[in-house]
Design a protein around this motif. Structure first.
Motif, PDB file in Angstrom:
ATOM      1  N   ARG A   8       0.828  -1.211   0.000  1.00 52.69           N
ATOM      2  CA  ARG A   8       0.000   0.000   0.000  1.00 52.69           C
ATOM      3  C   ARG A   8       0.860   1.256   0.000  1.00 52.69           C
ATOM      4  O   ARG A   8       0.556   2.236  -0.695  1.00 52.69           O
ATOM      5  CB  ARG A   8      -0.912  -0.026   1.233  1.00 52.69           C
ATOM      6  N   ARG A   9       1.949   1.253   0.756  1.00 48.28           N
ATOM      7  CA  ARG A   9       2.844   2.414   0.803  1.00 48.28           C
ATOM      8  C   ARG A   9       3.522   2.632  -0.543  1.00 48.28           C
ATOM      9  O   ARG A   9       3.666   3.778  -1.009  1.00 48.28           O
ATOM     10  CB  ARG A   9       3.893   2.215   1.890  1.00 48.28           C
ATOM     11  N   VAL A  10       3.947   1.556  -1.193  1.00 46.87           N
ATOM     12  CA  VAL A  10       4.601   1.681  -2.495  1.00 46.87           C
ATOM     13  C   VAL A  10       3.638   2.237  -3.533  1.00 46.87           C
ATOM     14  O   VAL A  10       3.984   3.135  -4.313  1.00 46.87           O
ATOM     15  CB  VAL A  10       5.163   0.319  -2.940  1.00 46.87           C
ATOM     16  N   VAL A  11       2.417   1.717  -3.554  1.00 43.76           N
ATOM     17  CA  VAL A  11       1.426   2.184  -4.521  1.00 43.76           C
ATOM     18  C   VAL A  11       1.072   3.645  -4.267  1.00 43.76           C
ATOM     19  O   VAL A  11       0.931   4.441  -5.203  1.00 43.76           O
ATOM     20  CB  VAL A  11       0.166   1.297  -4.459  1.00 43.76           C
ATOM     21  N   ALA A  12       0.926   4.023  -2.986  1.00 44.48           N
ATOM     22  CA  ALA A  12       0.623   5.421  -2.656  1.00 44.48           C
ATOM     23  C   ALA A  12       1.755   6.342  -3.109  1.00 44.48           C
ATOM     24  O   ALA A  12       1.510   7.432  -3.643  1.00 44.48           O
ATOM     25  CB  ALA A  12       0.390   5.561  -1.156  1.00 44.48           C
ATOM     26  N   SER A  13       2.999   5.900  -2.912  1.00 45.43           N
ATOM     27  CA  SER A  13       4.149   6.706  -3.356  1.00 45.43           C
ATOM     28  C   SER A  13       4.145   6.839  -4.873  1.00 45.43           C
ATOM     29  O   SER A  13       4.396   7.930  -5.411  1.00 45.43           O
ATOM     30  CB  SER A  13       5.444   6.048  -2.882  1.00 45.43           C
ATOM     31  N   ARG A  14       3.873   5.749  -5.575  1.00 47.13           N
ATOM     32  CA  ARG A  14       3.828   5.806  -7.041  1.00 47.13           C
ATOM     33  C   ARG A  14       2.755   6.779  -7.517  1.00 47.13           C
ATOM     34  O   ARG A  14       2.983   7.580  -8.427  1.00 47.13           O
ATOM     35  CB  ARG A  14       3.546   4.416  -7.606  1.00 47.13           C
ATOM     36  N   ASN A  15       1.587   6.729  -6.892  1.00 45.54           N
ATOM     37  CA  ASN A  15       0.492   7.623  -7.299  1.00 45.54           C
ATOM     38  C   ASN A  15       0.848   9.083  -7.034  1.00 45.54           C
ATOM     39  O   ASN A  15       0.506   9.968  -7.837  1.00 45.54           O
ATOM     40  CB  ASN A  15      -0.786   7.236  -6.566  1.00 45.54           C
ATOM     41  N   ARG A  16       1.506   9.347  -5.908  1.00 42.37           N
ATOM     42  CA  ARG A  16       1.921  10.731  -5.615  1.00 42.37           C
ATOM     43  C   ARG A  16       2.896  11.237  -6.671  1.00 42.37           C
ATOM     44  O   ARG A  16       2.790  12.378  -7.145  1.00 42.37           O
ATOM     45  CB  ARG A  16       2.563  10.810  -4.234  1.00 42.37           C
TER      46      ARG A  16
ATOM     47  N   CYS B  70       6.498  -5.414  -4.716  1.00 44.77           N
ATOM     48  CA  CYS B  70       5.240  -4.803  -4.253  1.00 44.77           C
ATOM     49  C   CYS B  70       4.350  -4.409  -5.431  1.00 44.77           C
ATOM     50  O   CYS B  70       3.132  -4.592  -5.389  1.00 44.77           O
ATOM     51  CB  CYS B  70       5.532  -3.595  -3.373  1.00 44.77           C
ATOM     52  N   LEU B  71       4.944  -3.855  -6.477  1.00 42.88           N
ATOM     53  CA  LEU B  71       4.163  -3.482  -7.655  1.00 42.88           C
ATOM     54  C   LEU B  71       3.587  -4.710  -8.343  1.00 42.88           C
ATOM     55  O   LEU B  71       2.454  -4.690  -8.844  1.00 42.88           O
ATOM     56  CB  LEU B  71       5.032  -2.690  -8.633  1.00 42.88           C
ATOM     57  N   ARG B  72       4.361  -5.798  -8.366  1.00 44.95           N
ATOM     58  CA  ARG B  72       3.861  -7.043  -8.959  1.00 44.95           C
ATOM     59  C   ARG B  72       2.713  -7.609  -8.132  1.00 44.95           C
ATOM     60  O   ARG B  72       1.703  -8.056  -8.676  1.00 44.95           O
ATOM     61  CB  ARG B  72       4.994  -8.065  -9.051  1.00 44.95           C
TER      62      ARG B  72
END
Length: 390
Positions: free
Chosen positions: A234-242, A269-271
């Protein structure tokens, strides 16, 4: 630089405590309560939290030094006069809720929160004691303790909806998120200590988030992820979206720099966030499923089939070695052993310098001999792959 789990806990506690600073001071019982909520009550972590507050110009006062502002005393103690007023406010709220059409729209005051927390404990539990898990289920609906418990939950439903909104799009419907959020809210009601001087919504939001995070981790995916791994995803995806919102690109190196993770972890994490795709997924206008466009795997590639054929091939070669050289050569060429390309009688005859008919006679004579030797090596069982030699 990667932050340690202890540093993350300290930062979280300091941020939570800053919301409760009054006159540049905070009570040490408030630090204890926040650490308990974070699930880490070690003395070393507590000292780091105290130092973090001091670095922000906040003085931590001990329970004995508290002057009783807002009727609050040391942890576990509540001013009797304030307790009486709070209980009276809570009872007025319960009477008002019985005639109100939308009681959940009203936000509780601090006095009402304390009063309801005291009412639901009754004479059975002291003000600072938490009630057992599932406490409400054992009460009659007409019991004042049950009505106080229900009021605490009812008047904070909007808090649940607000927190649940941040978890939409992760695999659970809003109704499911709302139910799990209410479970976390009920746990917060059971554990809330009105003598600490904390605002209930600030305390409850962490229990609600915990319930929602675990629900998403346990139920949103076909293949379950551990809660700590899901939180990392969740943290990785949130960082990517930001990063995508800010600059339109989100390189792995930028995500690594922002979160302090290594590239392998970010890619994993992205996978994992991509999830799985069902073969029953409807394609196009909905008349065909994805499985209709996927070629079924060849059974010959199954591990059990490959192993069986390899074992049989080993036995076959050992048995051929026991036959006369010319007979073994004929059967080997006829079955295509080693090449996978069977040869005709005429092709074998030309290679060996004999007639087609002679090749057929030698093959007919050698086959029973080969079967006997293979059967002996298989422990008396008939050969399971006789087509190799036909």
């Amino acid at each position: 630089m990667t932050s340690s789990p202890d540093q993350e806990v300290v930062q979280l506690c300091v941020q939570l405590l800053m919301a409760h600073v009054r006159d540049a001071t905070v009570g040490d019982w408030e630090i204890d309560s926040v650490l308990e909520l974070a699930g880490d009550t070690r003395a070393a972590v507590r000292q780091q939290v105290v130092e973090g507050m001091a670095a922000r110009g906040v003085v931590v006062i001990a329970a004995a030094e508290d002057d009783g502002r807002d009727g609050r005393g040391p942890a576990g103690v509540i001013d009797p006069a304030r307790a009486e007023r709070s209980i009276a406010d809570a009872r007025r709220l319960l009477r008002r809720d019985r005639v109100s059409s939308r009681p959940w729209n009203r936000v509780l005051t601090a006095s009402e929160e304390v009063g309801l927390a005291l009412l639901l404990r009754g004479d059975q539990y002291r003000p600072h004691e938490q009630v057992p898990h599932g406490f409400r289920a054992g009460l009659d609906v007409s019991d004042e303790r049950a009505r106080a418990f229900d009021a605490m939950v009812l008047h904070n439903r909007r808090l649940v909806m607000s927190v649940a909104g941040g978890h939409l799009g992760h695999g659970l419907e809003s109704e499911d998120l709302d139910q799990h959020g209410v479970v976390g809210l009920m746990r917060a009601v059971e554990r809330f200590d009105p003598t600490r001087g904390l605002k209930f919504s600030t305390y409850a939001v962490w229990w609600i988030r915990q319930a929602l995070t675990r629900a998403v981790a346990n139920e949103s995916r076909l293949i379950r992820l551990p809660v700590h791994k899901w939180d990392q995803v969740r943290r990785v995806v949130a960082s990517r979206n930001r990063l995508l919102t800010r600059s339109g690109t989100a390189a792995v190196s930028e995500i690594c720099h922002e979160l302090g993770l290594d590239p392998g972890t970010v890619l994993e994490c992205l996978r994992l966030h991509a999830g799985v795709v069902s073969l029953d997924l409807l394609i196009g206008d909905g008349n065909a499923a994805l499985a209709d466009f996927v070629t079924a795997a060849d059974d010959t590639l199954r591990p059990d089939v490959v192993t069986l054929r390899q074992e049989t091939l080993t036995i076959l070669r050992a048995s051929l070695a026991d036959l006369p050289v010319r007979s073994a050569a004929i059967l080997t060429l006829r079955a295509g052993v080693g090449t996978g390309v069977p040869m005709t009688l005429e092709e074998i005859g030309r290679r060996l310098g004999i007639t087609r008919e002679r090749v057929r006679q030698l093959e007919k004579k050698a086959l029973p001999q080969l079967r006997e030797r293979m059967t002996a090596r298989l422990g008396g069982e008939p050969s399971r792959d006789d087509d190799l030699v036909h």
